[in-house]
Design an enzyme around this catalytic site. Structure first.
Site, PDB file in Angstrom:
ATOM      1  N   ASP A  57     -11.317   2.762   4.314  1.00  8.92           N
ATOM      2  CA  ASP A  57     -11.743   1.366   4.154  1.00  8.92           C
ATOM      3  C   ASP A  57     -13.254   1.253   3.920  1.00  8.92           C
ATOM      4  O   ASP A  57     -13.734   0.206   3.483  1.00  8.92           O
ATOM      5  CB  ASP A  57     -11.426   0.563   5.426  1.00  8.92           C
ATOM      6  CG  ASP A  57     -10.149  -0.247   5.324  1.00  8.92           C
ATOM      7  OD1 ASP A  57      -9.831  -0.713   4.213  1.00  8.92           O
ATOM      8  OD2 ASP A  57      -9.492  -0.429   6.368  1.00  8.92           O
ATOM      9  N   LYS A  85       0.845  -1.200   0.000  1.00 13.07           N
ATOM     10  CA  LYS A  85       0.000   0.000   0.000  1.00 13.07           C
ATOM     11  C   LYS A  85       0.878   1.247   0.000  1.00 13.07           C
ATOM     12  O   LYS A  85       0.617   2.209  -0.720  1.00 13.07           O
ATOM     13  CB  LYS A  85      -0.918   0.011   1.238  1.00 13.07           C
ATOM     14  CG  LYS A  85      -2.098  -0.938   1.139  1.00 13.07           C
ATOM     15  CD  LYS A  85      -2.834  -1.096   2.481  1.00 13.07           C
ATOM     16  CE  LYS A  85      -3.912  -2.185   2.384  1.00 13.07           C
ATOM     17  NZ  LYS A  85      -4.479  -2.561   3.671  1.00 13.07           N
ATOM     18  N   GLN A  99      -5.188  -1.628   9.801  1.00 12.75           N
ATOM     19  CA  GLN A  99      -5.076  -2.930   9.144  1.00 12.75           C
ATOM     20  C   GLN A  99      -5.652  -4.026  10.052  1.00 12.75           C
ATOM     21  O   GLN A  99      -5.329  -4.088  11.239  1.00 12.75           O
ATOM     22  CB  GLN A  99      -3.592  -3.214   8.826  1.00 12.75           C
ATOM     23  CG  GLN A  99      -3.325  -4.497   8.079  1.00 12.75           C
ATOM     24  CD  GLN A  99      -3.875  -4.501   6.660  1.00 12.75           C
ATOM     25  OE1 GLN A  99      -3.950  -3.475   5.997  1.00 12.75           O
ATOM     26  NE2 GLN A  99      -4.267  -5.661   6.184  1.00 12.75           N
TER      27      GLN A  99
HETATM   28  N1  GUN Z   1      -7.171  -6.940   6.058  1.00 14.70           N
HETATM   29  C1  GUN Z   1      -7.469  -7.660   4.936  1.00 14.70           C
HETATM   30  N2  GUN Z   1      -8.091  -6.870   4.043  1.00 14.70           N
HETATM   31  C2  GUN Z   1      -8.196  -5.648   4.606  1.00 14.70           C
HETATM   32  C3  GUN Z   1      -8.741  -4.412   4.165  1.00 14.70           C
HETATM   33  O1  GUN Z   1      -9.282  -4.269   3.065  1.00 14.70           O
HETATM   34  N3  GUN Z   1      -8.634  -3.376   5.032  1.00 14.70           N
HETATM   35  C4  GUN Z   1      -8.060  -3.500   6.255  1.00 14.70           C
HETATM   36  N4  GUN Z   1      -8.028  -2.434   7.051  1.00 14.70           N
HETATM   37  N5  GUN Z   1      -7.558  -4.632   6.701  1.00 14.70           N
HETATM   38  C5  GUN Z   1      -7.622  -5.691   5.866  1.00 14.70           C
END
Ligand code: GUN
Length: 281
Positions: free
Chosen positions: A117, A50, A94
């Site tokens: 998100d 990311k 996350q």
């Molecule tokens: N863990 C797995 N996929 C995601 C996501 O799309 N966002 C977040 N914050 N954590 C994740």
């Protein structure tokens, strides 16, 4: 027939280029803060990817790496600090979080305007209501894949396999918003294969390697595979048995190189949109 392969890498690359062009025209750099608690190896890889994609798109991404011992109260206090910081446009905590920290308590602490998100209940509700919202990145990415592949959605029968808050439920809302006739199927669904066979568009997001077989696919259907499963031999597999389903489907996404690259591109787009909306206020 042999399915057309929907190439997520190429589609995501052009979306990232488009985002980079949009950020280049801004008088500021959007700021994304990713909060990572503990040392989950998969999470660490996602967070690193990311960060790289954000930098390439002109977004300033910072990672706050916190120890596994971080408590719920400490994490909420950190989120509240980010909410109050005018320099921060997007906040992503996350998942998964340590077992003693409630996801819901942390997600509800995030300012909905910075919730890139799209997991905050306010954004979930706005999505279900068909109002403008920050929508979860993976289902958003799936909609963009369908659009890029020119798959008709209005009036189509869409089956979403999986009912998670991150993918299945928001996926169903987005497809419904685009006028599909939507079924959410899951582990308790009777005759799962027959439900899937009714789909013009099948989105598989259950986390079961190669669950979806050739005879689950209607000839010519579009198959979107959200699954990323690590097999005992170390290889990656989707939720769809790709080779055999590609002989029946009209269009299909590979794993890797399908939905995965779109998720990060959509996170960047959400960050850009959060920044634009907040800074225009
Ligand atoms: N863990 C797995 N996929 C995601 C996501 O799309 N966002 C977040 N914050 N954590 C994740």
């Amino acid at each position: 027939m042999t399915a057309k392969i929907i190439d997520g890498r190429t589609i995501a690359a052009s979306l990232r280029d488009e985002i980079a062009a949009r950020t280049a025209r801004l008088s500021y750099r959007p700021v994304l803060v990713v909060v990572l608690v503990g040392q989950n190896p998969a999470s660490s890889i996602y967070v690193r990817n990311k960060g790289r994609a954000a930098a390439a798109a002109g977004i300033d991404s910072r990672t706050l790496a916190l120890p596994e011992s971080t408590t719920e109260a400490e994490l909420i206090a950190i989120v509240e600090g980010l909410n109050a910081d005018p320099a921060v446009d997007g906040i992503l905590v996350q998942l998964p979080l340590p077992p003693d920290v409630r996801n819901s308590a942390v997600i509800e602490a995030i300012d909905p305007a910075k919730d890139v998100d799209g997991f905050h209940p306010l954004n979930v509700g706005r999505l279900v209501d068909g109002l403008p919202s920050l929508a979860p990145c993976t289902p958003r990415g799936v909609m963009k894949l369908l659009d890029a592949a020119a798959i008709p959605i209005s009036g189509a029968r869409a089956v979403v396999l999986g009912r998670s808050a991150i993918v299945g439920k928001p996926m169903a809302s987005l497809l419904l918003g685009a006028d599909a006739t939507v079924t959410i199927a899951h582990s308790r669904t009777r005759n799962l294969d027959a439900e899937c066979r009714r789909a013009d568009i099948l989105v598989a997001a259950v986390g079961r390697p190669e669950l979806v077989r050739r005879d689950w696919i209607a000839p010519g259907a579009t198959v979107i595979d959200v699954g990323i499963n690590r097999l005992p031999n170390g290889q990656l597999a989707g939720d769809v048995a790709f080779a055999e389903c590609a002989e029946v489907a009209g269009a299909i996404t590979p794993v890797p190189g399908g939905v995965g690259p779109m998720t990060i591109a959509c996170l960047l787009e959400n960050t850009l949109e959060a920044a634009a909306a907040r800074r225009a206020r």
